[in-house]
Scaffold this active site. Sequence first.
Site, PDB file in Angstrom:
ATOM      1  N   ASP A 104       0.826  -1.203   0.000  1.00 24.14           N
ATOM      2  CA  ASP A 104       0.000   0.000   0.000  1.00 24.14           C
ATOM      3  C   ASP A 104       0.868   1.264   0.000  1.00 24.14           C
ATOM      4  OD1 ASP A 104      -2.825   0.970   0.480  1.00 24.14           O
ATOM      5  OD2 ASP A 104      -1.890   1.892   2.218  1.00 24.14           O
ATOM      6  N   GLU A 148       1.698  -0.527  -4.982  1.00 22.93           N
ATOM      7  CA  GLU A 148       0.685   0.471  -5.311  1.00 22.93           C
ATOM      8  C   GLU A 148       1.426   1.803  -5.350  1.00 22.93           C
ATOM      9  OE1 GLU A 148      -3.284   2.777  -3.810  1.00 22.93           O
ATOM     10  OE2 GLU A 148      -1.619   2.366  -2.494  1.00 22.93           O
TER      11      GLU A 148
HETATM   12  C1  NOJ Z   1      -4.523   2.867  -0.754  1.00 21.82           C
HETATM   13  C2  NOJ Z   1      -5.622   1.925  -0.409  1.00 21.82           C
HETATM   14  O1  NOJ Z   1      -5.911   1.149  -1.536  1.00 21.82           O
HETATM   15  C3  NOJ Z   1      -6.780   2.774   0.026  1.00 21.82           C
HETATM   16  O2  NOJ Z   1      -7.962   2.044   0.144  1.00 21.82           O
HETATM   17  C4  NOJ Z   1      -6.407   3.442   1.318  1.00 21.82           C
HETATM   18  O3  NOJ Z   1      -7.434   4.337   1.686  1.00 21.82           O
HETATM   19  C5  NOJ Z   1      -5.101   4.225   1.183  1.00 21.82           C
HETATM   20  N1  NOJ Z   1      -4.096   3.517   0.443  1.00 21.82           N
HETATM   21  C6  NOJ Z   1      -4.529   4.502   2.531  1.00 21.82           C
HETATM   22  O4  NOJ Z   1      -4.057   3.311   3.103  1.00 21.82           O
END
Ligand code: NOJ
Length: 546
Positions: A207, A283
């Site tokens: 993440d 991500e």
């Molecule tokens: C990306 C995640 O996919 C999302 O759902 C989240 O709100 C943010 N990062 C913060 O962790």
Amino acid sequence: MSSTWWHDAVIYQIYPRSFRASGSQTQGDLQGVIAGLASIAALGVDAVWLSPFYASPMADSGYDISDHRNVDPRFGSLDDARALINAAHELGLRIIVDYVPNHVSDQHVWFQEALNSPIDSMERNRFHFRDGKGSDGSEPPNNWISVFNGPAWTRTTNADGSPGQWYLHLFAPEQPDVNWTNPQVQQDMLDTLRFWLDQGVDGFRVDVAMGMAKDMTYADQDDAQGLIDAIRLDLFDGSPESFERRELVNNSRIFDRDELHEYVRMMRAVLDSYRDDLVSVAEAWVYPPERAHRYIRPDEFHQIFNFDFLVAPWDTQHLGDAISRTLADMTAGTPTWALDNHDTPRVATRLGGGPEGVARARALMCLTLALPGSVYIYQGQELGLEDVNVPDSERDDPVWHRSGGAQLGRDGARVPLPWAGDAPSFGFSTSTTTWLSQPHQWASLTREAQQADEQSTLNLVRRALDIRHDLRDTSLAQHPTVTIDGELLILRRDDITVVTNTGQDPRPISTTGDLLLCSRRVSADHAQGSIPGNTTWWLTGSVSRP
Ligand code: NOJ
């Protein structure tokens, strides 16, 4: 099994809160996931990625973690997690879990200790605590903005009730960012990787990988709002300005900083010390592609999400460009493709909604499944679901709350899945309600209903995955060529041709072979030599325009 299984894997994203629940719960849980796994394996996917199920006050649906090495009671127990990993492996599915290294919950023991510790203490150094600006420290330390709106800083209150220092949170105030320059933070975060590897997981989706390092001088960000807008997928429209805006992310004060790669290498070293068949996917919403490639160097992540493709508008130019740009430099690693996830509108909605949006989503899924690399499918995409118009009273996303309702947020794509039956909760659990209400129209879209319908989206995806599997080592192992002919996008891989008509109207084409797959519900047109609008065909042989 091959250590590089992920090169061409299809990975199904499970959002545990909304996948399936055991008993009468209105929110999903791990036993519910176990109960639904066989259906996912039957689709023909290779792996599942689970969004967070760790201990969490749920300020951001589980991305605010108070204990990374435990399961939240609302999802079950550690034993359930182990049972799930085993169940998946028995079904031949690999398990990828979410890993959140950028921040923790404000209820995490470390943050509570930090709040109760003096300025400049070791406990505070695990986070980003700063004095405020102005004579009384009442202004935030700098102009950084939260991804969820408002300042990225929140002021604390001292034990005696007086206002204290500020702490950094790139997301909600309930998600304080940790300080990765602190060796204790590094050690602890890497221990979390080891913990889940010891439980038998096969990889991690990482993440906010692009946010782990901050400018430690805490200098102001130029165009701080522009920087946040640059990572809002919903503001991207494919225009030159949208692309230009994204360059702001590149080595900014809070995103895509060069220093973060040192932390990525630490993570990779942990993975490599375990097994050679693990996968990590970043991500990281970065641009241009050269910046993205930096995340997938041999000692860094294995993959990075390809958000350029996820946001590409429905026309041959944008889709063709996004595909060609990705394929141009395959040496950087195998590409990934996703059409939506729990943070974006569902693909059918993004492409216009209604029957046309669904037709386009089906066509785009078929095109995507013919591309080289791995494909991520968000739960419900295989059912052709659209976003739900969630009543304001049910909305739970901090994006909605922190924008004062100006941004709807992500709840529309997070409504619990319909499994069976003709009334809510459609087999999601034994309850008749779910944490976000399901629309009654979903009766015809349940997995059960779609299994019985030859032409359903579910059966289309299953067929596409079957063929993809069969041709994996032959035609689909060949590098594709991509051509654009007006509203037709033509992908050729060895003796297979994939044609997508992004237009509304049928286009005449001559084909030399058989129709292997058609994204449309009914396809009489192949014999008549014209591909309908919003349709993808997989054909043996070649095609030409008469
Ligand atoms: C990306 C995640 O996919 C999302 O759902 C989240 O709100 C943010 N990062 C913060 O962790």
